[in-house]
Design an enzyme around this catalytic site. Sequence first.
Site, mmCIF file in Angstrom:
data_model
loop_
_atom_site.group_PDB
_atom_site.id
_atom_site.type_symbol
_atom_site.label_atom_id
_atom_site.label_comp_id
_atom_site.label_asym_id
_atom_site.label_seq_id
_atom_site.Cartn_x
_atom_site.Cartn_y
_atom_site.Cartn_z
ATOM 1 N N SER A 144 0.873 -1.187 0.000
ATOM 2 C CA SER A 144 0.000 0.000 0.000
ATOM 3 C C SER A 144 0.899 1.222 0.000
ATOM 4 O O SER A 144 2.075 1.140 0.389
ATOM 5 C CB SER A 144 -0.848 0.003 1.267
ATOM 6 O OG SER A 144 -1.557 1.225 1.408
ATOM 7 N N TYR A 155 -2.048 -1.277 10.614
ATOM 8 C CA TYR A 155 -2.097 -1.312 9.139
ATOM 9 C C TYR A 155 -0.781 -0.781 8.563
ATOM 10 O O TYR A 155 -0.167 -1.412 7.707
ATOM 11 C CB TYR A 155 -3.282 -0.489 8.625
ATOM 12 C CG TYR A 155 -3.519 -0.663 7.140
ATOM 13 C CD1 TYR A 155 -4.122 -1.820 6.644
ATOM 14 C CD2 TYR A 155 -3.119 0.302 6.232
ATOM 15 C CE1 TYR A 155 -4.326 -1.997 5.284
ATOM 16 C CE2 TYR A 155 -3.321 0.129 4.868
ATOM 17 C CZ TYR A 155 -3.933 -1.022 4.391
ATOM 18 O OH TYR A 155 -4.130 -1.201 3.045
ATOM 19 N N LYS A 159 2.041 -2.874 6.381
ATOM 20 C CA LYS A 159 2.364 -2.550 4.985
ATOM 21 C C LYS A 159 3.829 -2.138 4.815
ATOM 22 O O LYS A 159 4.444 -2.433 3.794
ATOM 23 C CB LYS A 159 1.404 -1.481 4.464
ATOM 24 C CG LYS A 159 -0.060 -1.957 4.389
ATOM 25 C CD LYS A 159 -0.235 -3.204 3.505
ATOM 26 C CE LYS A 159 -1.679 -3.612 3.333
ATOM 27 N NZ LYS A 159 -1.848 -4.805 2.478
HETATM 28 N N1 LIG Z 1 -8.647 -0.276 -1.431
HETATM 29 C C1 LIG Z 1 -7.603 0.474 -1.227
HETATM 30 O O1 LIG Z 1 -7.665 1.721 -1.344
HETATM 31 C C2 LIG Z 1 -6.278 -0.147 -0.896
HETATM 32 C C3 LIG Z 1 -5.138 0.685 -0.931
HETATM 33 C C4 LIG Z 1 -3.897 0.119 -0.659
HETATM 34 C C5 LIG Z 1 -3.789 -1.230 -0.384
HETATM 35 N N2 LIG Z 1 -4.910 -2.024 -0.349
HETATM 36 C C6 LIG Z 1 -4.715 -3.453 -0.085
HETATM 37 O O2 LIG Z 1 -5.289 -4.168 -1.153
HETATM 38 C C7 LIG Z 1 -5.549 -5.522 -0.742
HETATM 39 C C8 LIG Z 1 -6.918 -5.955 -1.240
HETATM 40 O O3 LIG Z 1 -7.917 -5.237 -0.544
HETATM 41 P P1 LIG Z 1 -9.167 -4.543 -1.276
HETATM 42 O O4 LIG Z 1 -8.930 -3.093 -1.222
HETATM 43 O O5 LIG Z 1 -9.432 -5.193 -2.569
HETATM 44 O O6 LIG Z 1 -10.313 -4.822 -0.185
HETATM 45 P P2 LIG Z 1 -11.490 -5.938 -0.145
HETATM 46 O O7 LIG Z 1 -12.004 -5.910 1.248
HETATM 47 O O8 LIG Z 1 -12.453 -5.653 -1.246
HETATM 48 O O9 LIG Z 1 -10.732 -7.289 -0.432
HETATM 49 C C9 LIG Z 1 -9.911 -7.921 0.547
HETATM 50 C C10 LIG Z 1 -10.174 -9.407 0.499
HETATM 51 O O10 LIG Z 1 -9.331 -10.070 1.465
HETATM 52 C C11 LIG Z 1 -10.123 -11.085 2.072
HETATM 53 N N3 LIG Z 1 -9.579 -11.470 3.385
HETATM 54 C C12 LIG Z 1 -9.620 -10.774 4.553
HETATM 55 N N4 LIG Z 1 -9.065 -11.499 5.545
HETATM 56 C C13 LIG Z 1 -8.654 -12.670 4.989
HETATM 57 C C14 LIG Z 1 -8.010 -13.817 5.504
HETATM 58 N N5 LIG Z 1 -7.671 -13.922 6.796
HETATM 59 N N6 LIG Z 1 -7.729 -14.828 4.647
HETATM 60 C C15 LIG Z 1 -8.065 -14.745 3.342
HETATM 61 N N7 LIG Z 1 -8.700 -13.690 2.799
HETATM 62 C C16 LIG Z 1 -8.988 -12.660 3.620
HETATM 63 C C17 LIG Z 1 -11.506 -10.471 2.183
HETATM 64 O O11 LIG Z 1 -12.512 -11.449 2.392
HETATM 65 C C18 LIG Z 1 -11.625 -9.757 0.855
HETATM 66 O O12 LIG Z 1 -12.183 -10.585 -0.141
HETATM 67 C C19 LIG Z 1 -5.388 -5.505 0.777
HETATM 68 O O13 LIG Z 1 -4.138 -6.074 1.116
HETATM 69 C C20 LIG Z 1 -5.402 -4.030 1.130
HETATM 70 O O14 LIG Z 1 -4.717 -3.744 2.325
HETATM 71 C C21 LIG Z 1 -6.146 -1.498 -0.589
#
Ligand SMILES: NC(=O)c1ccc[n+]([C@@H]2O[C@H](COP(=O)([O-])OP(=O)(O)OC[C@H]3O[C@@H](n4cnc5c(N)ncnc54)[C@H](O)[C@@H]3O)[C@@H](O)[C@H]2O)c1
Length: 282
Positions: A144, A155, A159
Amino acid sequence: MDSLDGKTAVVTGAGSGMGRAFAERFAKAGMRVVLADVEEPKLDEAVAAITATGASAIGVVTDVTDGAAVDRLRDAAIDAFGRVHVLCNNAGVAGSAPSGGAWVAENEWRWVLEVNLWGVVHGHRAFLPHLVEHGDGHIVNTASMAGHFPGHSAYTASKWAVVGITEGLFHDQRLRAAGVGVSCLCPGWVDTAIAESERNRPEWAAPPRDVEPSAMEEAMRAFVVDQLRSGMQPAAVADLVHDAILSGTFWIFTDRQMVAALEPRHRAVLDGTNPPTMGLDV
Ligand SMILES: NC(=O)c1ccc[n+]([C@@H]2O[C@H](COP(=O)([O-])OP(=O)(O)OC[C@H]3O[C@@H](n4cnc5c(N)ncnc54)[C@H](O)[C@@H]3O)[C@@H](O)[C@H]2O)c1
């Protein structure tokens, strides 16, 4: 990697958001995909949508905090498709916004670190020997921009750690000439369900009951939700990931303005001066 067609990708956190978009993009590129997630209904829905396009996909319910479950994910992928070429360690949770007391709650830190950091560590441990044995492949870890900006939260800690070990893995694989590519995805705001991560919080990590969020914390949450809703679409991030695997690109950034905002911090580190105001809170 020269081509993805006919190869196999494993994506964690593939039931929602970016993970689902990666799986869909890989399927479109002719890959066979193994979707892993802890949320079974969402996982089933994502697998059904991909197989409906004629692509090969399976779902494996996996909690990435459980090393044995990640081993079973690898075995299921190899059983179904013979071998794995691409691994996206993407599953993640946001945890709570810092709130009077909750932000130092031990179970909060443990949960977020177990999913966001240990999930990646288990992915490396379970899949790397397989990739190295075959002499090719690619690992994409979802970190991230929060892995570049300072912040006192689980968090941020998770990261920063993912950025550090992913860069370390890149050097390690290059030194060993193991043939495994490595990319570090550092998204800015992306329009996903990350703000509703509480849905996956296990009982043992329940937040303290007596802590109500303050007005400032509520405002911060509203700001985050607003930024996410106006963020990049997951499919656009998936295109960047697809292209980075093919070109062997390490850094995958989605927001150049956020990257530029790192400059004062990096300059202060080089100069040995106190941390500057970053101007951007991620
Ligand atoms: N959305 C943003 O703005 C953003 C920005 C930077 C980084 N991220 C990172 O992107 C990645 C994906 O997240 P997203 O934004 O698509 O959110 P999201 O919530 O839509 O998807 C995250 C997925 O991870 C799954 N998950 C959670 N805990 C779990 C576990 N213990 N085992 C297996 N699966 C699990 C959830 O069920 C979900 O399907 C994450 O690592 C998040 O930290 C997101």
